[in-house]
Write an enzyme that holds these catalytic residues in place. Structure first.
Site, PDB file in Angstrom:
ATOM      1  N   ASP A  50      81.532  57.120  84.061  1.00 22.23           N
ATOM      2  CA  ASP A  50      80.452  57.790  83.354  1.00 22.23           C
ATOM      3  C   ASP A  50      80.810  59.268  83.168  1.00 22.23           C
ATOM      4  O   ASP A  50      81.335  59.899  84.085  1.00 22.23           O
ATOM      5  CB  ASP A  50      79.188  57.650  84.211  1.00 22.23           C
ATOM      6  CG  ASP A  50      77.949  58.003  83.434  1.00 22.23           C
ATOM      7  OD1 ASP A  50      77.043  57.158  83.419  1.00 22.23           O
ATOM      8  OD2 ASP A  50      77.886  59.117  82.852  1.00 22.23           O
ATOM      9  N   LYS A  59      84.267  66.398  64.333  1.00 19.03           N
ATOM     10  CA  LYS A  59      83.093  66.778  63.583  1.00 19.03           C
ATOM     11  C   LYS A  59      81.996  65.730  63.787  1.00 19.03           C
ATOM     12  O   LYS A  59      82.340  64.626  64.185  1.00 19.03           O
ATOM     13  CB  LYS A  59      83.425  66.943  62.103  1.00 19.03           C
ATOM     14  CG  LYS A  59      83.670  65.603  61.376  1.00 19.03           C
ATOM     15  CD  LYS A  59      83.772  65.777  59.890  1.00 19.03           C
ATOM     16  CE  LYS A  59      82.561  65.295  59.150  1.00 19.03           C
ATOM     17  NZ  LYS A  59      82.435  63.849  58.996  1.00 19.03           N
ATOM     18  N   HIS A  78      89.394  66.539  59.274  1.00 18.56           N
ATOM     19  CA  HIS A  78      90.644  65.831  58.951  1.00 18.56           C
ATOM     20  C   HIS A  78      91.138  66.141  57.528  1.00 18.56           C
ATOM     21  O   HIS A  78      92.288  65.868  57.202  1.00 18.56           O
ATOM     22  CB  HIS A  78      90.516  64.320  59.213  1.00 18.56           C
ATOM     23  CG  HIS A  78      89.814  63.545  58.140  1.00 18.56           C
ATOM     24  ND1 HIS A  78      88.448  63.485  58.045  1.00 18.56           N
ATOM     25  CD2 HIS A  78      90.286  62.802  57.112  1.00 18.56           C
ATOM     26  CE1 HIS A  78      88.115  62.731  57.012  1.00 18.56           C
ATOM     27  NE2 HIS A  78      89.214  62.298  56.429  1.00 18.56           N
ATOM     28  N   LYS A 121      95.326  66.795  55.320  1.00 18.10           N
ATOM     29  CA  LYS A 121      95.790  66.144  54.087  1.00 18.10           C
ATOM     30  C   LYS A 121      96.737  67.080  53.335  1.00 18.10           C
ATOM     31  O   LYS A 121      96.371  68.226  53.040  1.00 18.10           O
ATOM     32  CB  LYS A 121      94.597  65.802  53.184  1.00 18.10           C
ATOM     33  CG  LYS A 121      93.723  64.677  53.736  1.00 18.10           C
ATOM     34  CD  LYS A 121      92.591  64.361  52.766  1.00 18.10           C
ATOM     35  CE  LYS A 121      91.622  63.382  53.378  1.00 18.10           C
ATOM     36  NZ  LYS A 121      91.816  62.000  52.947  1.00 18.10           N
ATOM     37  N   GLU A 172      82.801  58.262  46.450  1.00 17.58           N
ATOM     38  CA  GLU A 172      83.198  57.105  47.260  1.00 17.58           C
ATOM     39  C   GLU A 172      82.505  55.871  46.695  1.00 17.58           C
ATOM     40  O   GLU A 172      81.283  55.877  46.505  1.00 17.58           O
ATOM     41  CB  GLU A 172      82.820  57.320  48.724  1.00 17.58           C
ATOM     42  CG  GLU A 172      83.649  58.438  49.340  1.00 17.58           C
ATOM     43  CD  GLU A 172      83.383  58.651  50.837  1.00 17.58           C
ATOM     44  OE1 GLU A 172      84.350  58.709  51.601  1.00 17.58           O
ATOM     45  OE2 GLU A 172      82.202  58.743  51.207  1.00 17.58           O
ATOM     46  N   ASP A 212      77.824  65.525  56.310  1.00 20.09           N
ATOM     47  CA  ASP A 212      78.918  64.576  56.522  1.00 20.09           C
ATOM     48  C   ASP A 212      80.219  65.032  55.842  1.00 20.09           C
ATOM     49  O   ASP A 212      81.278  65.000  56.472  1.00 20.09           O
ATOM     50  CB  ASP A 212      78.512  63.190  55.997  1.00 20.09           C
ATOM     51  CG  ASP A 212      79.505  62.105  56.367  1.00 20.09           C
ATOM     52  OD1 ASP A 212      80.032  62.154  57.495  1.00 20.09           O
ATOM     53  OD2 ASP A 212      79.757  61.204  55.544  1.00 20.09           O
ATOM     54  N   HIS A 251      84.473  69.066  54.725  1.00 19.93           N
ATOM     55  CA  HIS A 251      85.633  68.686  53.900  1.00 19.93           C
ATOM     56  C   HIS A 251      85.679  69.456  52.569  1.00 19.93           C
ATOM     57  O   HIS A 251      86.707  70.003  52.182  1.00 19.93           O
ATOM     58  CB  HIS A 251      85.603  67.192  53.584  1.00 19.93           C
ATOM     59  CG  HIS A 251      85.565  66.311  54.797  1.00 19.93           C
ATOM     60  ND1 HIS A 251      86.041  66.704  56.018  1.00 19.93           N
ATOM     61  CD2 HIS A 251      85.099  65.033  54.980  1.00 19.93           C
ATOM     62  CE1 HIS A 251      85.873  65.705  56.894  1.00 19.93           C
ATOM     63  NE2 HIS A 251      85.303  64.697  56.282  1.00 19.93           N
TER      64      HIS A 251
HETATM   65  C1  BG6 Z   1      84.400  61.302  57.067  1.00 16.50           C
HETATM   66  C2  BG6 Z   1      82.976  60.938  56.712  1.00 16.50           C
HETATM   67  O1  BG6 Z   1      84.448  62.533  57.716  1.00 16.50           O
HETATM   68  O2  BG6 Z   1      85.176  61.372  55.880  1.00 16.50           O
HETATM   69  C3  BG6 Z   1      82.917  59.644  55.919  1.00 16.50           C
HETATM   70  O3  BG6 Z   1      82.208  60.795  57.898  1.00 16.50           O
HETATM   71  C4  BG6 Z   1      83.841  59.720  54.720  1.00 16.50           C
HETATM   72  O4  BG6 Z   1      81.593  59.356  55.498  1.00 16.50           O
HETATM   73  C5  BG6 Z   1      85.232  60.156  55.154  1.00 16.50           C
HETATM   74  O5  BG6 Z   1      83.886  58.428  54.113  1.00 16.50           O
HETATM   75  C6  BG6 Z   1      86.151  60.354  53.970  1.00 16.50           C
HETATM   76  O6  BG6 Z   1      87.463  60.587  54.409  1.00 16.50           O
HETATM   77  P1  BG6 Z   1      88.716  60.198  53.502  1.00 16.50           P
HETATM   78  O7  BG6 Z   1      89.887  60.732  54.252  1.00 16.50           O
HETATM   79  O8  BG6 Z   1      88.717  58.701  53.389  1.00 16.50           O
HETATM   80  O9  BG6 Z   1      88.497  60.844  52.169  1.00 16.50           O
END
Ligand code: BG6
Length: 466
Positions: free
Chosen positions: A85, A138, A168, A172, A206, A225, A230
């Protein structure tokens, strides 16, 4: 291994979703490339064993990218497991033992944010590694106040240089390439400013929904999100000045400066949408007002960009999966360009493939054809074995390079910009799955000439939609 390279990797949330989908594939890739050769300790509360963790890793790799037997064997030999835990000091004592004197462990918190403080406090108290670093997933907070609070909490135990906040998108190549392309090529500079650019658009579309993450998503919404993290990273790369030096802080200074120049978004500069059917997704409140789509208009009040509107749009269940930037140029003052000519832009496609294109108007083959739009285009699809975003950022964090991570001031500025719209009760318009969001967007938040709707890979017709 350099003096600053982590000598162990601990990941909390070892049996969780993120580990399954992203971390194991990234670990195997790091091993395969010869970038990971230190103990990897998974921590979770599940009553499992290290062999179960290995089996889970194997399973994860079968579903996400494939098992490479030699790399997997090596990864298995590096894997350890601590069960317990996160509230229990005994878990961290066991971890301390498993670390076996490691001096520079990296602790990756792939766990819900509400557990960050508990875990970081235990790490500081029980593990006692003065050169530890912490990698944090995040979302970093859920608004400005909570982000500040979280920063304050982390700084009670760690210096800023030991905190690696993940976005992330910074892993890229196509995102980082925006900066390199802008500053490694002299021809970009004269026109990349308010004198020549009429508007800037970023679309992240998306073609899928919340995919079983309804519970998480309904607490989050599209602005938290993907937009404030991003897409702001892409925006910063598009708008920043050339750093004075190539070190991490000089680069991160320039990115933070971009956000500092952006006034907070007023509620009249956002349109939110929700795809039809969202409220019946598992984990979503039946009367949810969470946006799965948003379009925003921003200003960057800098010398370079003052007066150029930046439009950002992101949504789930749109017609394609694609992230793209379109910089529209001002109309040339000549008889050869008419108001209807659409090709007068620069386009960066961030994903799925990486594209840089210049949209231009040329004379067609014959008199009947007249003028026509073309694109001068350079495009590259991801190749097998290419480093993906998670592998890159995990590798960089372990190497101790913070360039690809969000700094304290940057994350707070990002929240400051969106705070008013997160708090405002603006309407959420319903939109059909597979559409470009609610129809209200066109009349309220749209660049001159209308939004450019990115085409699916291989279907580009080389022109901007009118
Ligand atoms: C994530 C989000 O951080 O990034 C998701 O929580 C999203 O909702 C994703 O789909 C998109 O990442 P990528 O690399 O597929 O464009």
């Amino acid at each position: 291994m350099s003096d600053s390279h982590s000598d162990a990797l601990v990941f909390f949330g070892a049996t969780g979703d993120l580990a399954y989908k992203m971390i194991f594939p990234a670990l195997q890739a790091l091993v395969k490339r010869g970038h990971l050769d230190v103990p990897v300790i998974g921590v979770a509360k599940g009553g499992g064993t290290v062999s179960q963790l290995r089996a889970r890793a194997h399973d994860s790799l079968e579903k996400h990218g494939g098992v490479d037997s030699a790399a997997f064997e090596k990864l298995s030999s590096l894997l350890r497991y601590v069960d317990g835990d996160y509230n229990d000091a005994a878990t961290f004592q066991a971890l301390h033992k498993e670390l076996n004197g490691a001096e520079r462990p990296a602790f990756y918190l792939a766990i819900p944010p509400m557990l960050f403080e508990t875990v970081v406090k235990h790490i500081a108290e029980s593990v006692k590694a003065p050169d530890a670093r912490v990698i944090i997933e995040k979302p970093f907070g859920h608004d400005l106040a909570s982000a500040r609070e979280l920063n304050k909490t982390l700084h009670r135990f760690l210096p800023e240089s030991a905190i690696f906040r993940i976005d992330h998108y910074l892993g890229k190549q196509a995102v980082n390439n925006v900066v390199v392309f802008r500053f490694a090529n002299a021809f970009m500079e004269p026109f990349w400013n308010r004198n020549y650019i009429q508007s800037m658009e970023i679309t992240m579309a998306e073609a899928f929904g919340v995919e079983g993450r309804g519970g998480f998503y309904d607490q989050t919404g599209v602005i938290r999100d993907v937009i404030e993290n991003h897409l702001f990273q892409i925006l910063s790369n598009l708008a920043m000045e050339s750093p004075a030096r190539a070190d991490s802080e000089s680069i991160r200074d320039e990115k933070a400066k971009v956000l500092k120049a952006i006034p907070a978004v007023e509620k009249g500069n956002v349109v939110r949408g929700q795809f039809r059917g969202y409220r019946t997704e598992a984990g979503v409140a039946p009367d949810s007002k969470v946006g799965t789509f948003a379009a925003l208009r921003l200003e960057v009040d800098s010398w370079r960009w003052k007066g150029v509107p930046f439009y950002i749009r992101a949504g789930k269940n749109l017609p394609v999966t694609c992230t793209e930037v379109l910089a529209r140029f001002r109309r040339p003052p000549t008889v050869f360009h008419n108001a209807g000519d659409s090709a007068n832009y620069m386009r960066f496609r961030i994903g799925p493939e990486m594209t840089i294109a210049v949209g231009a108007t040329v004379l067609g083959q014959n008199e009947q054809e007249g003028k026509r739009p073309v694109e001068i285009i350079a495009s590259r699809h991801p190749q097998p074995g290419e480093m993906d975003a998670y592998e890159r950022i995990l590798g960089e964090a372990m190497a101790g390079d913070p360039t690809l991570f969000a700094r304290e001031d940057y994350v707070e500025e990002a929240w400051r910009i969106v705070d008013p719209v997160l708090a405002a009760d603006t309407p959420v318009y319903e939109y059909e799955k597979g559409s470009w969001g609610p129809s209200e967007v066109a009349g309220k938040i749209a660049p001159e000439g209308g939004w450019h709707n990115p085409a699916a890979t291989g279907q580009e017709d080389y022109r901007v939609a009118a």
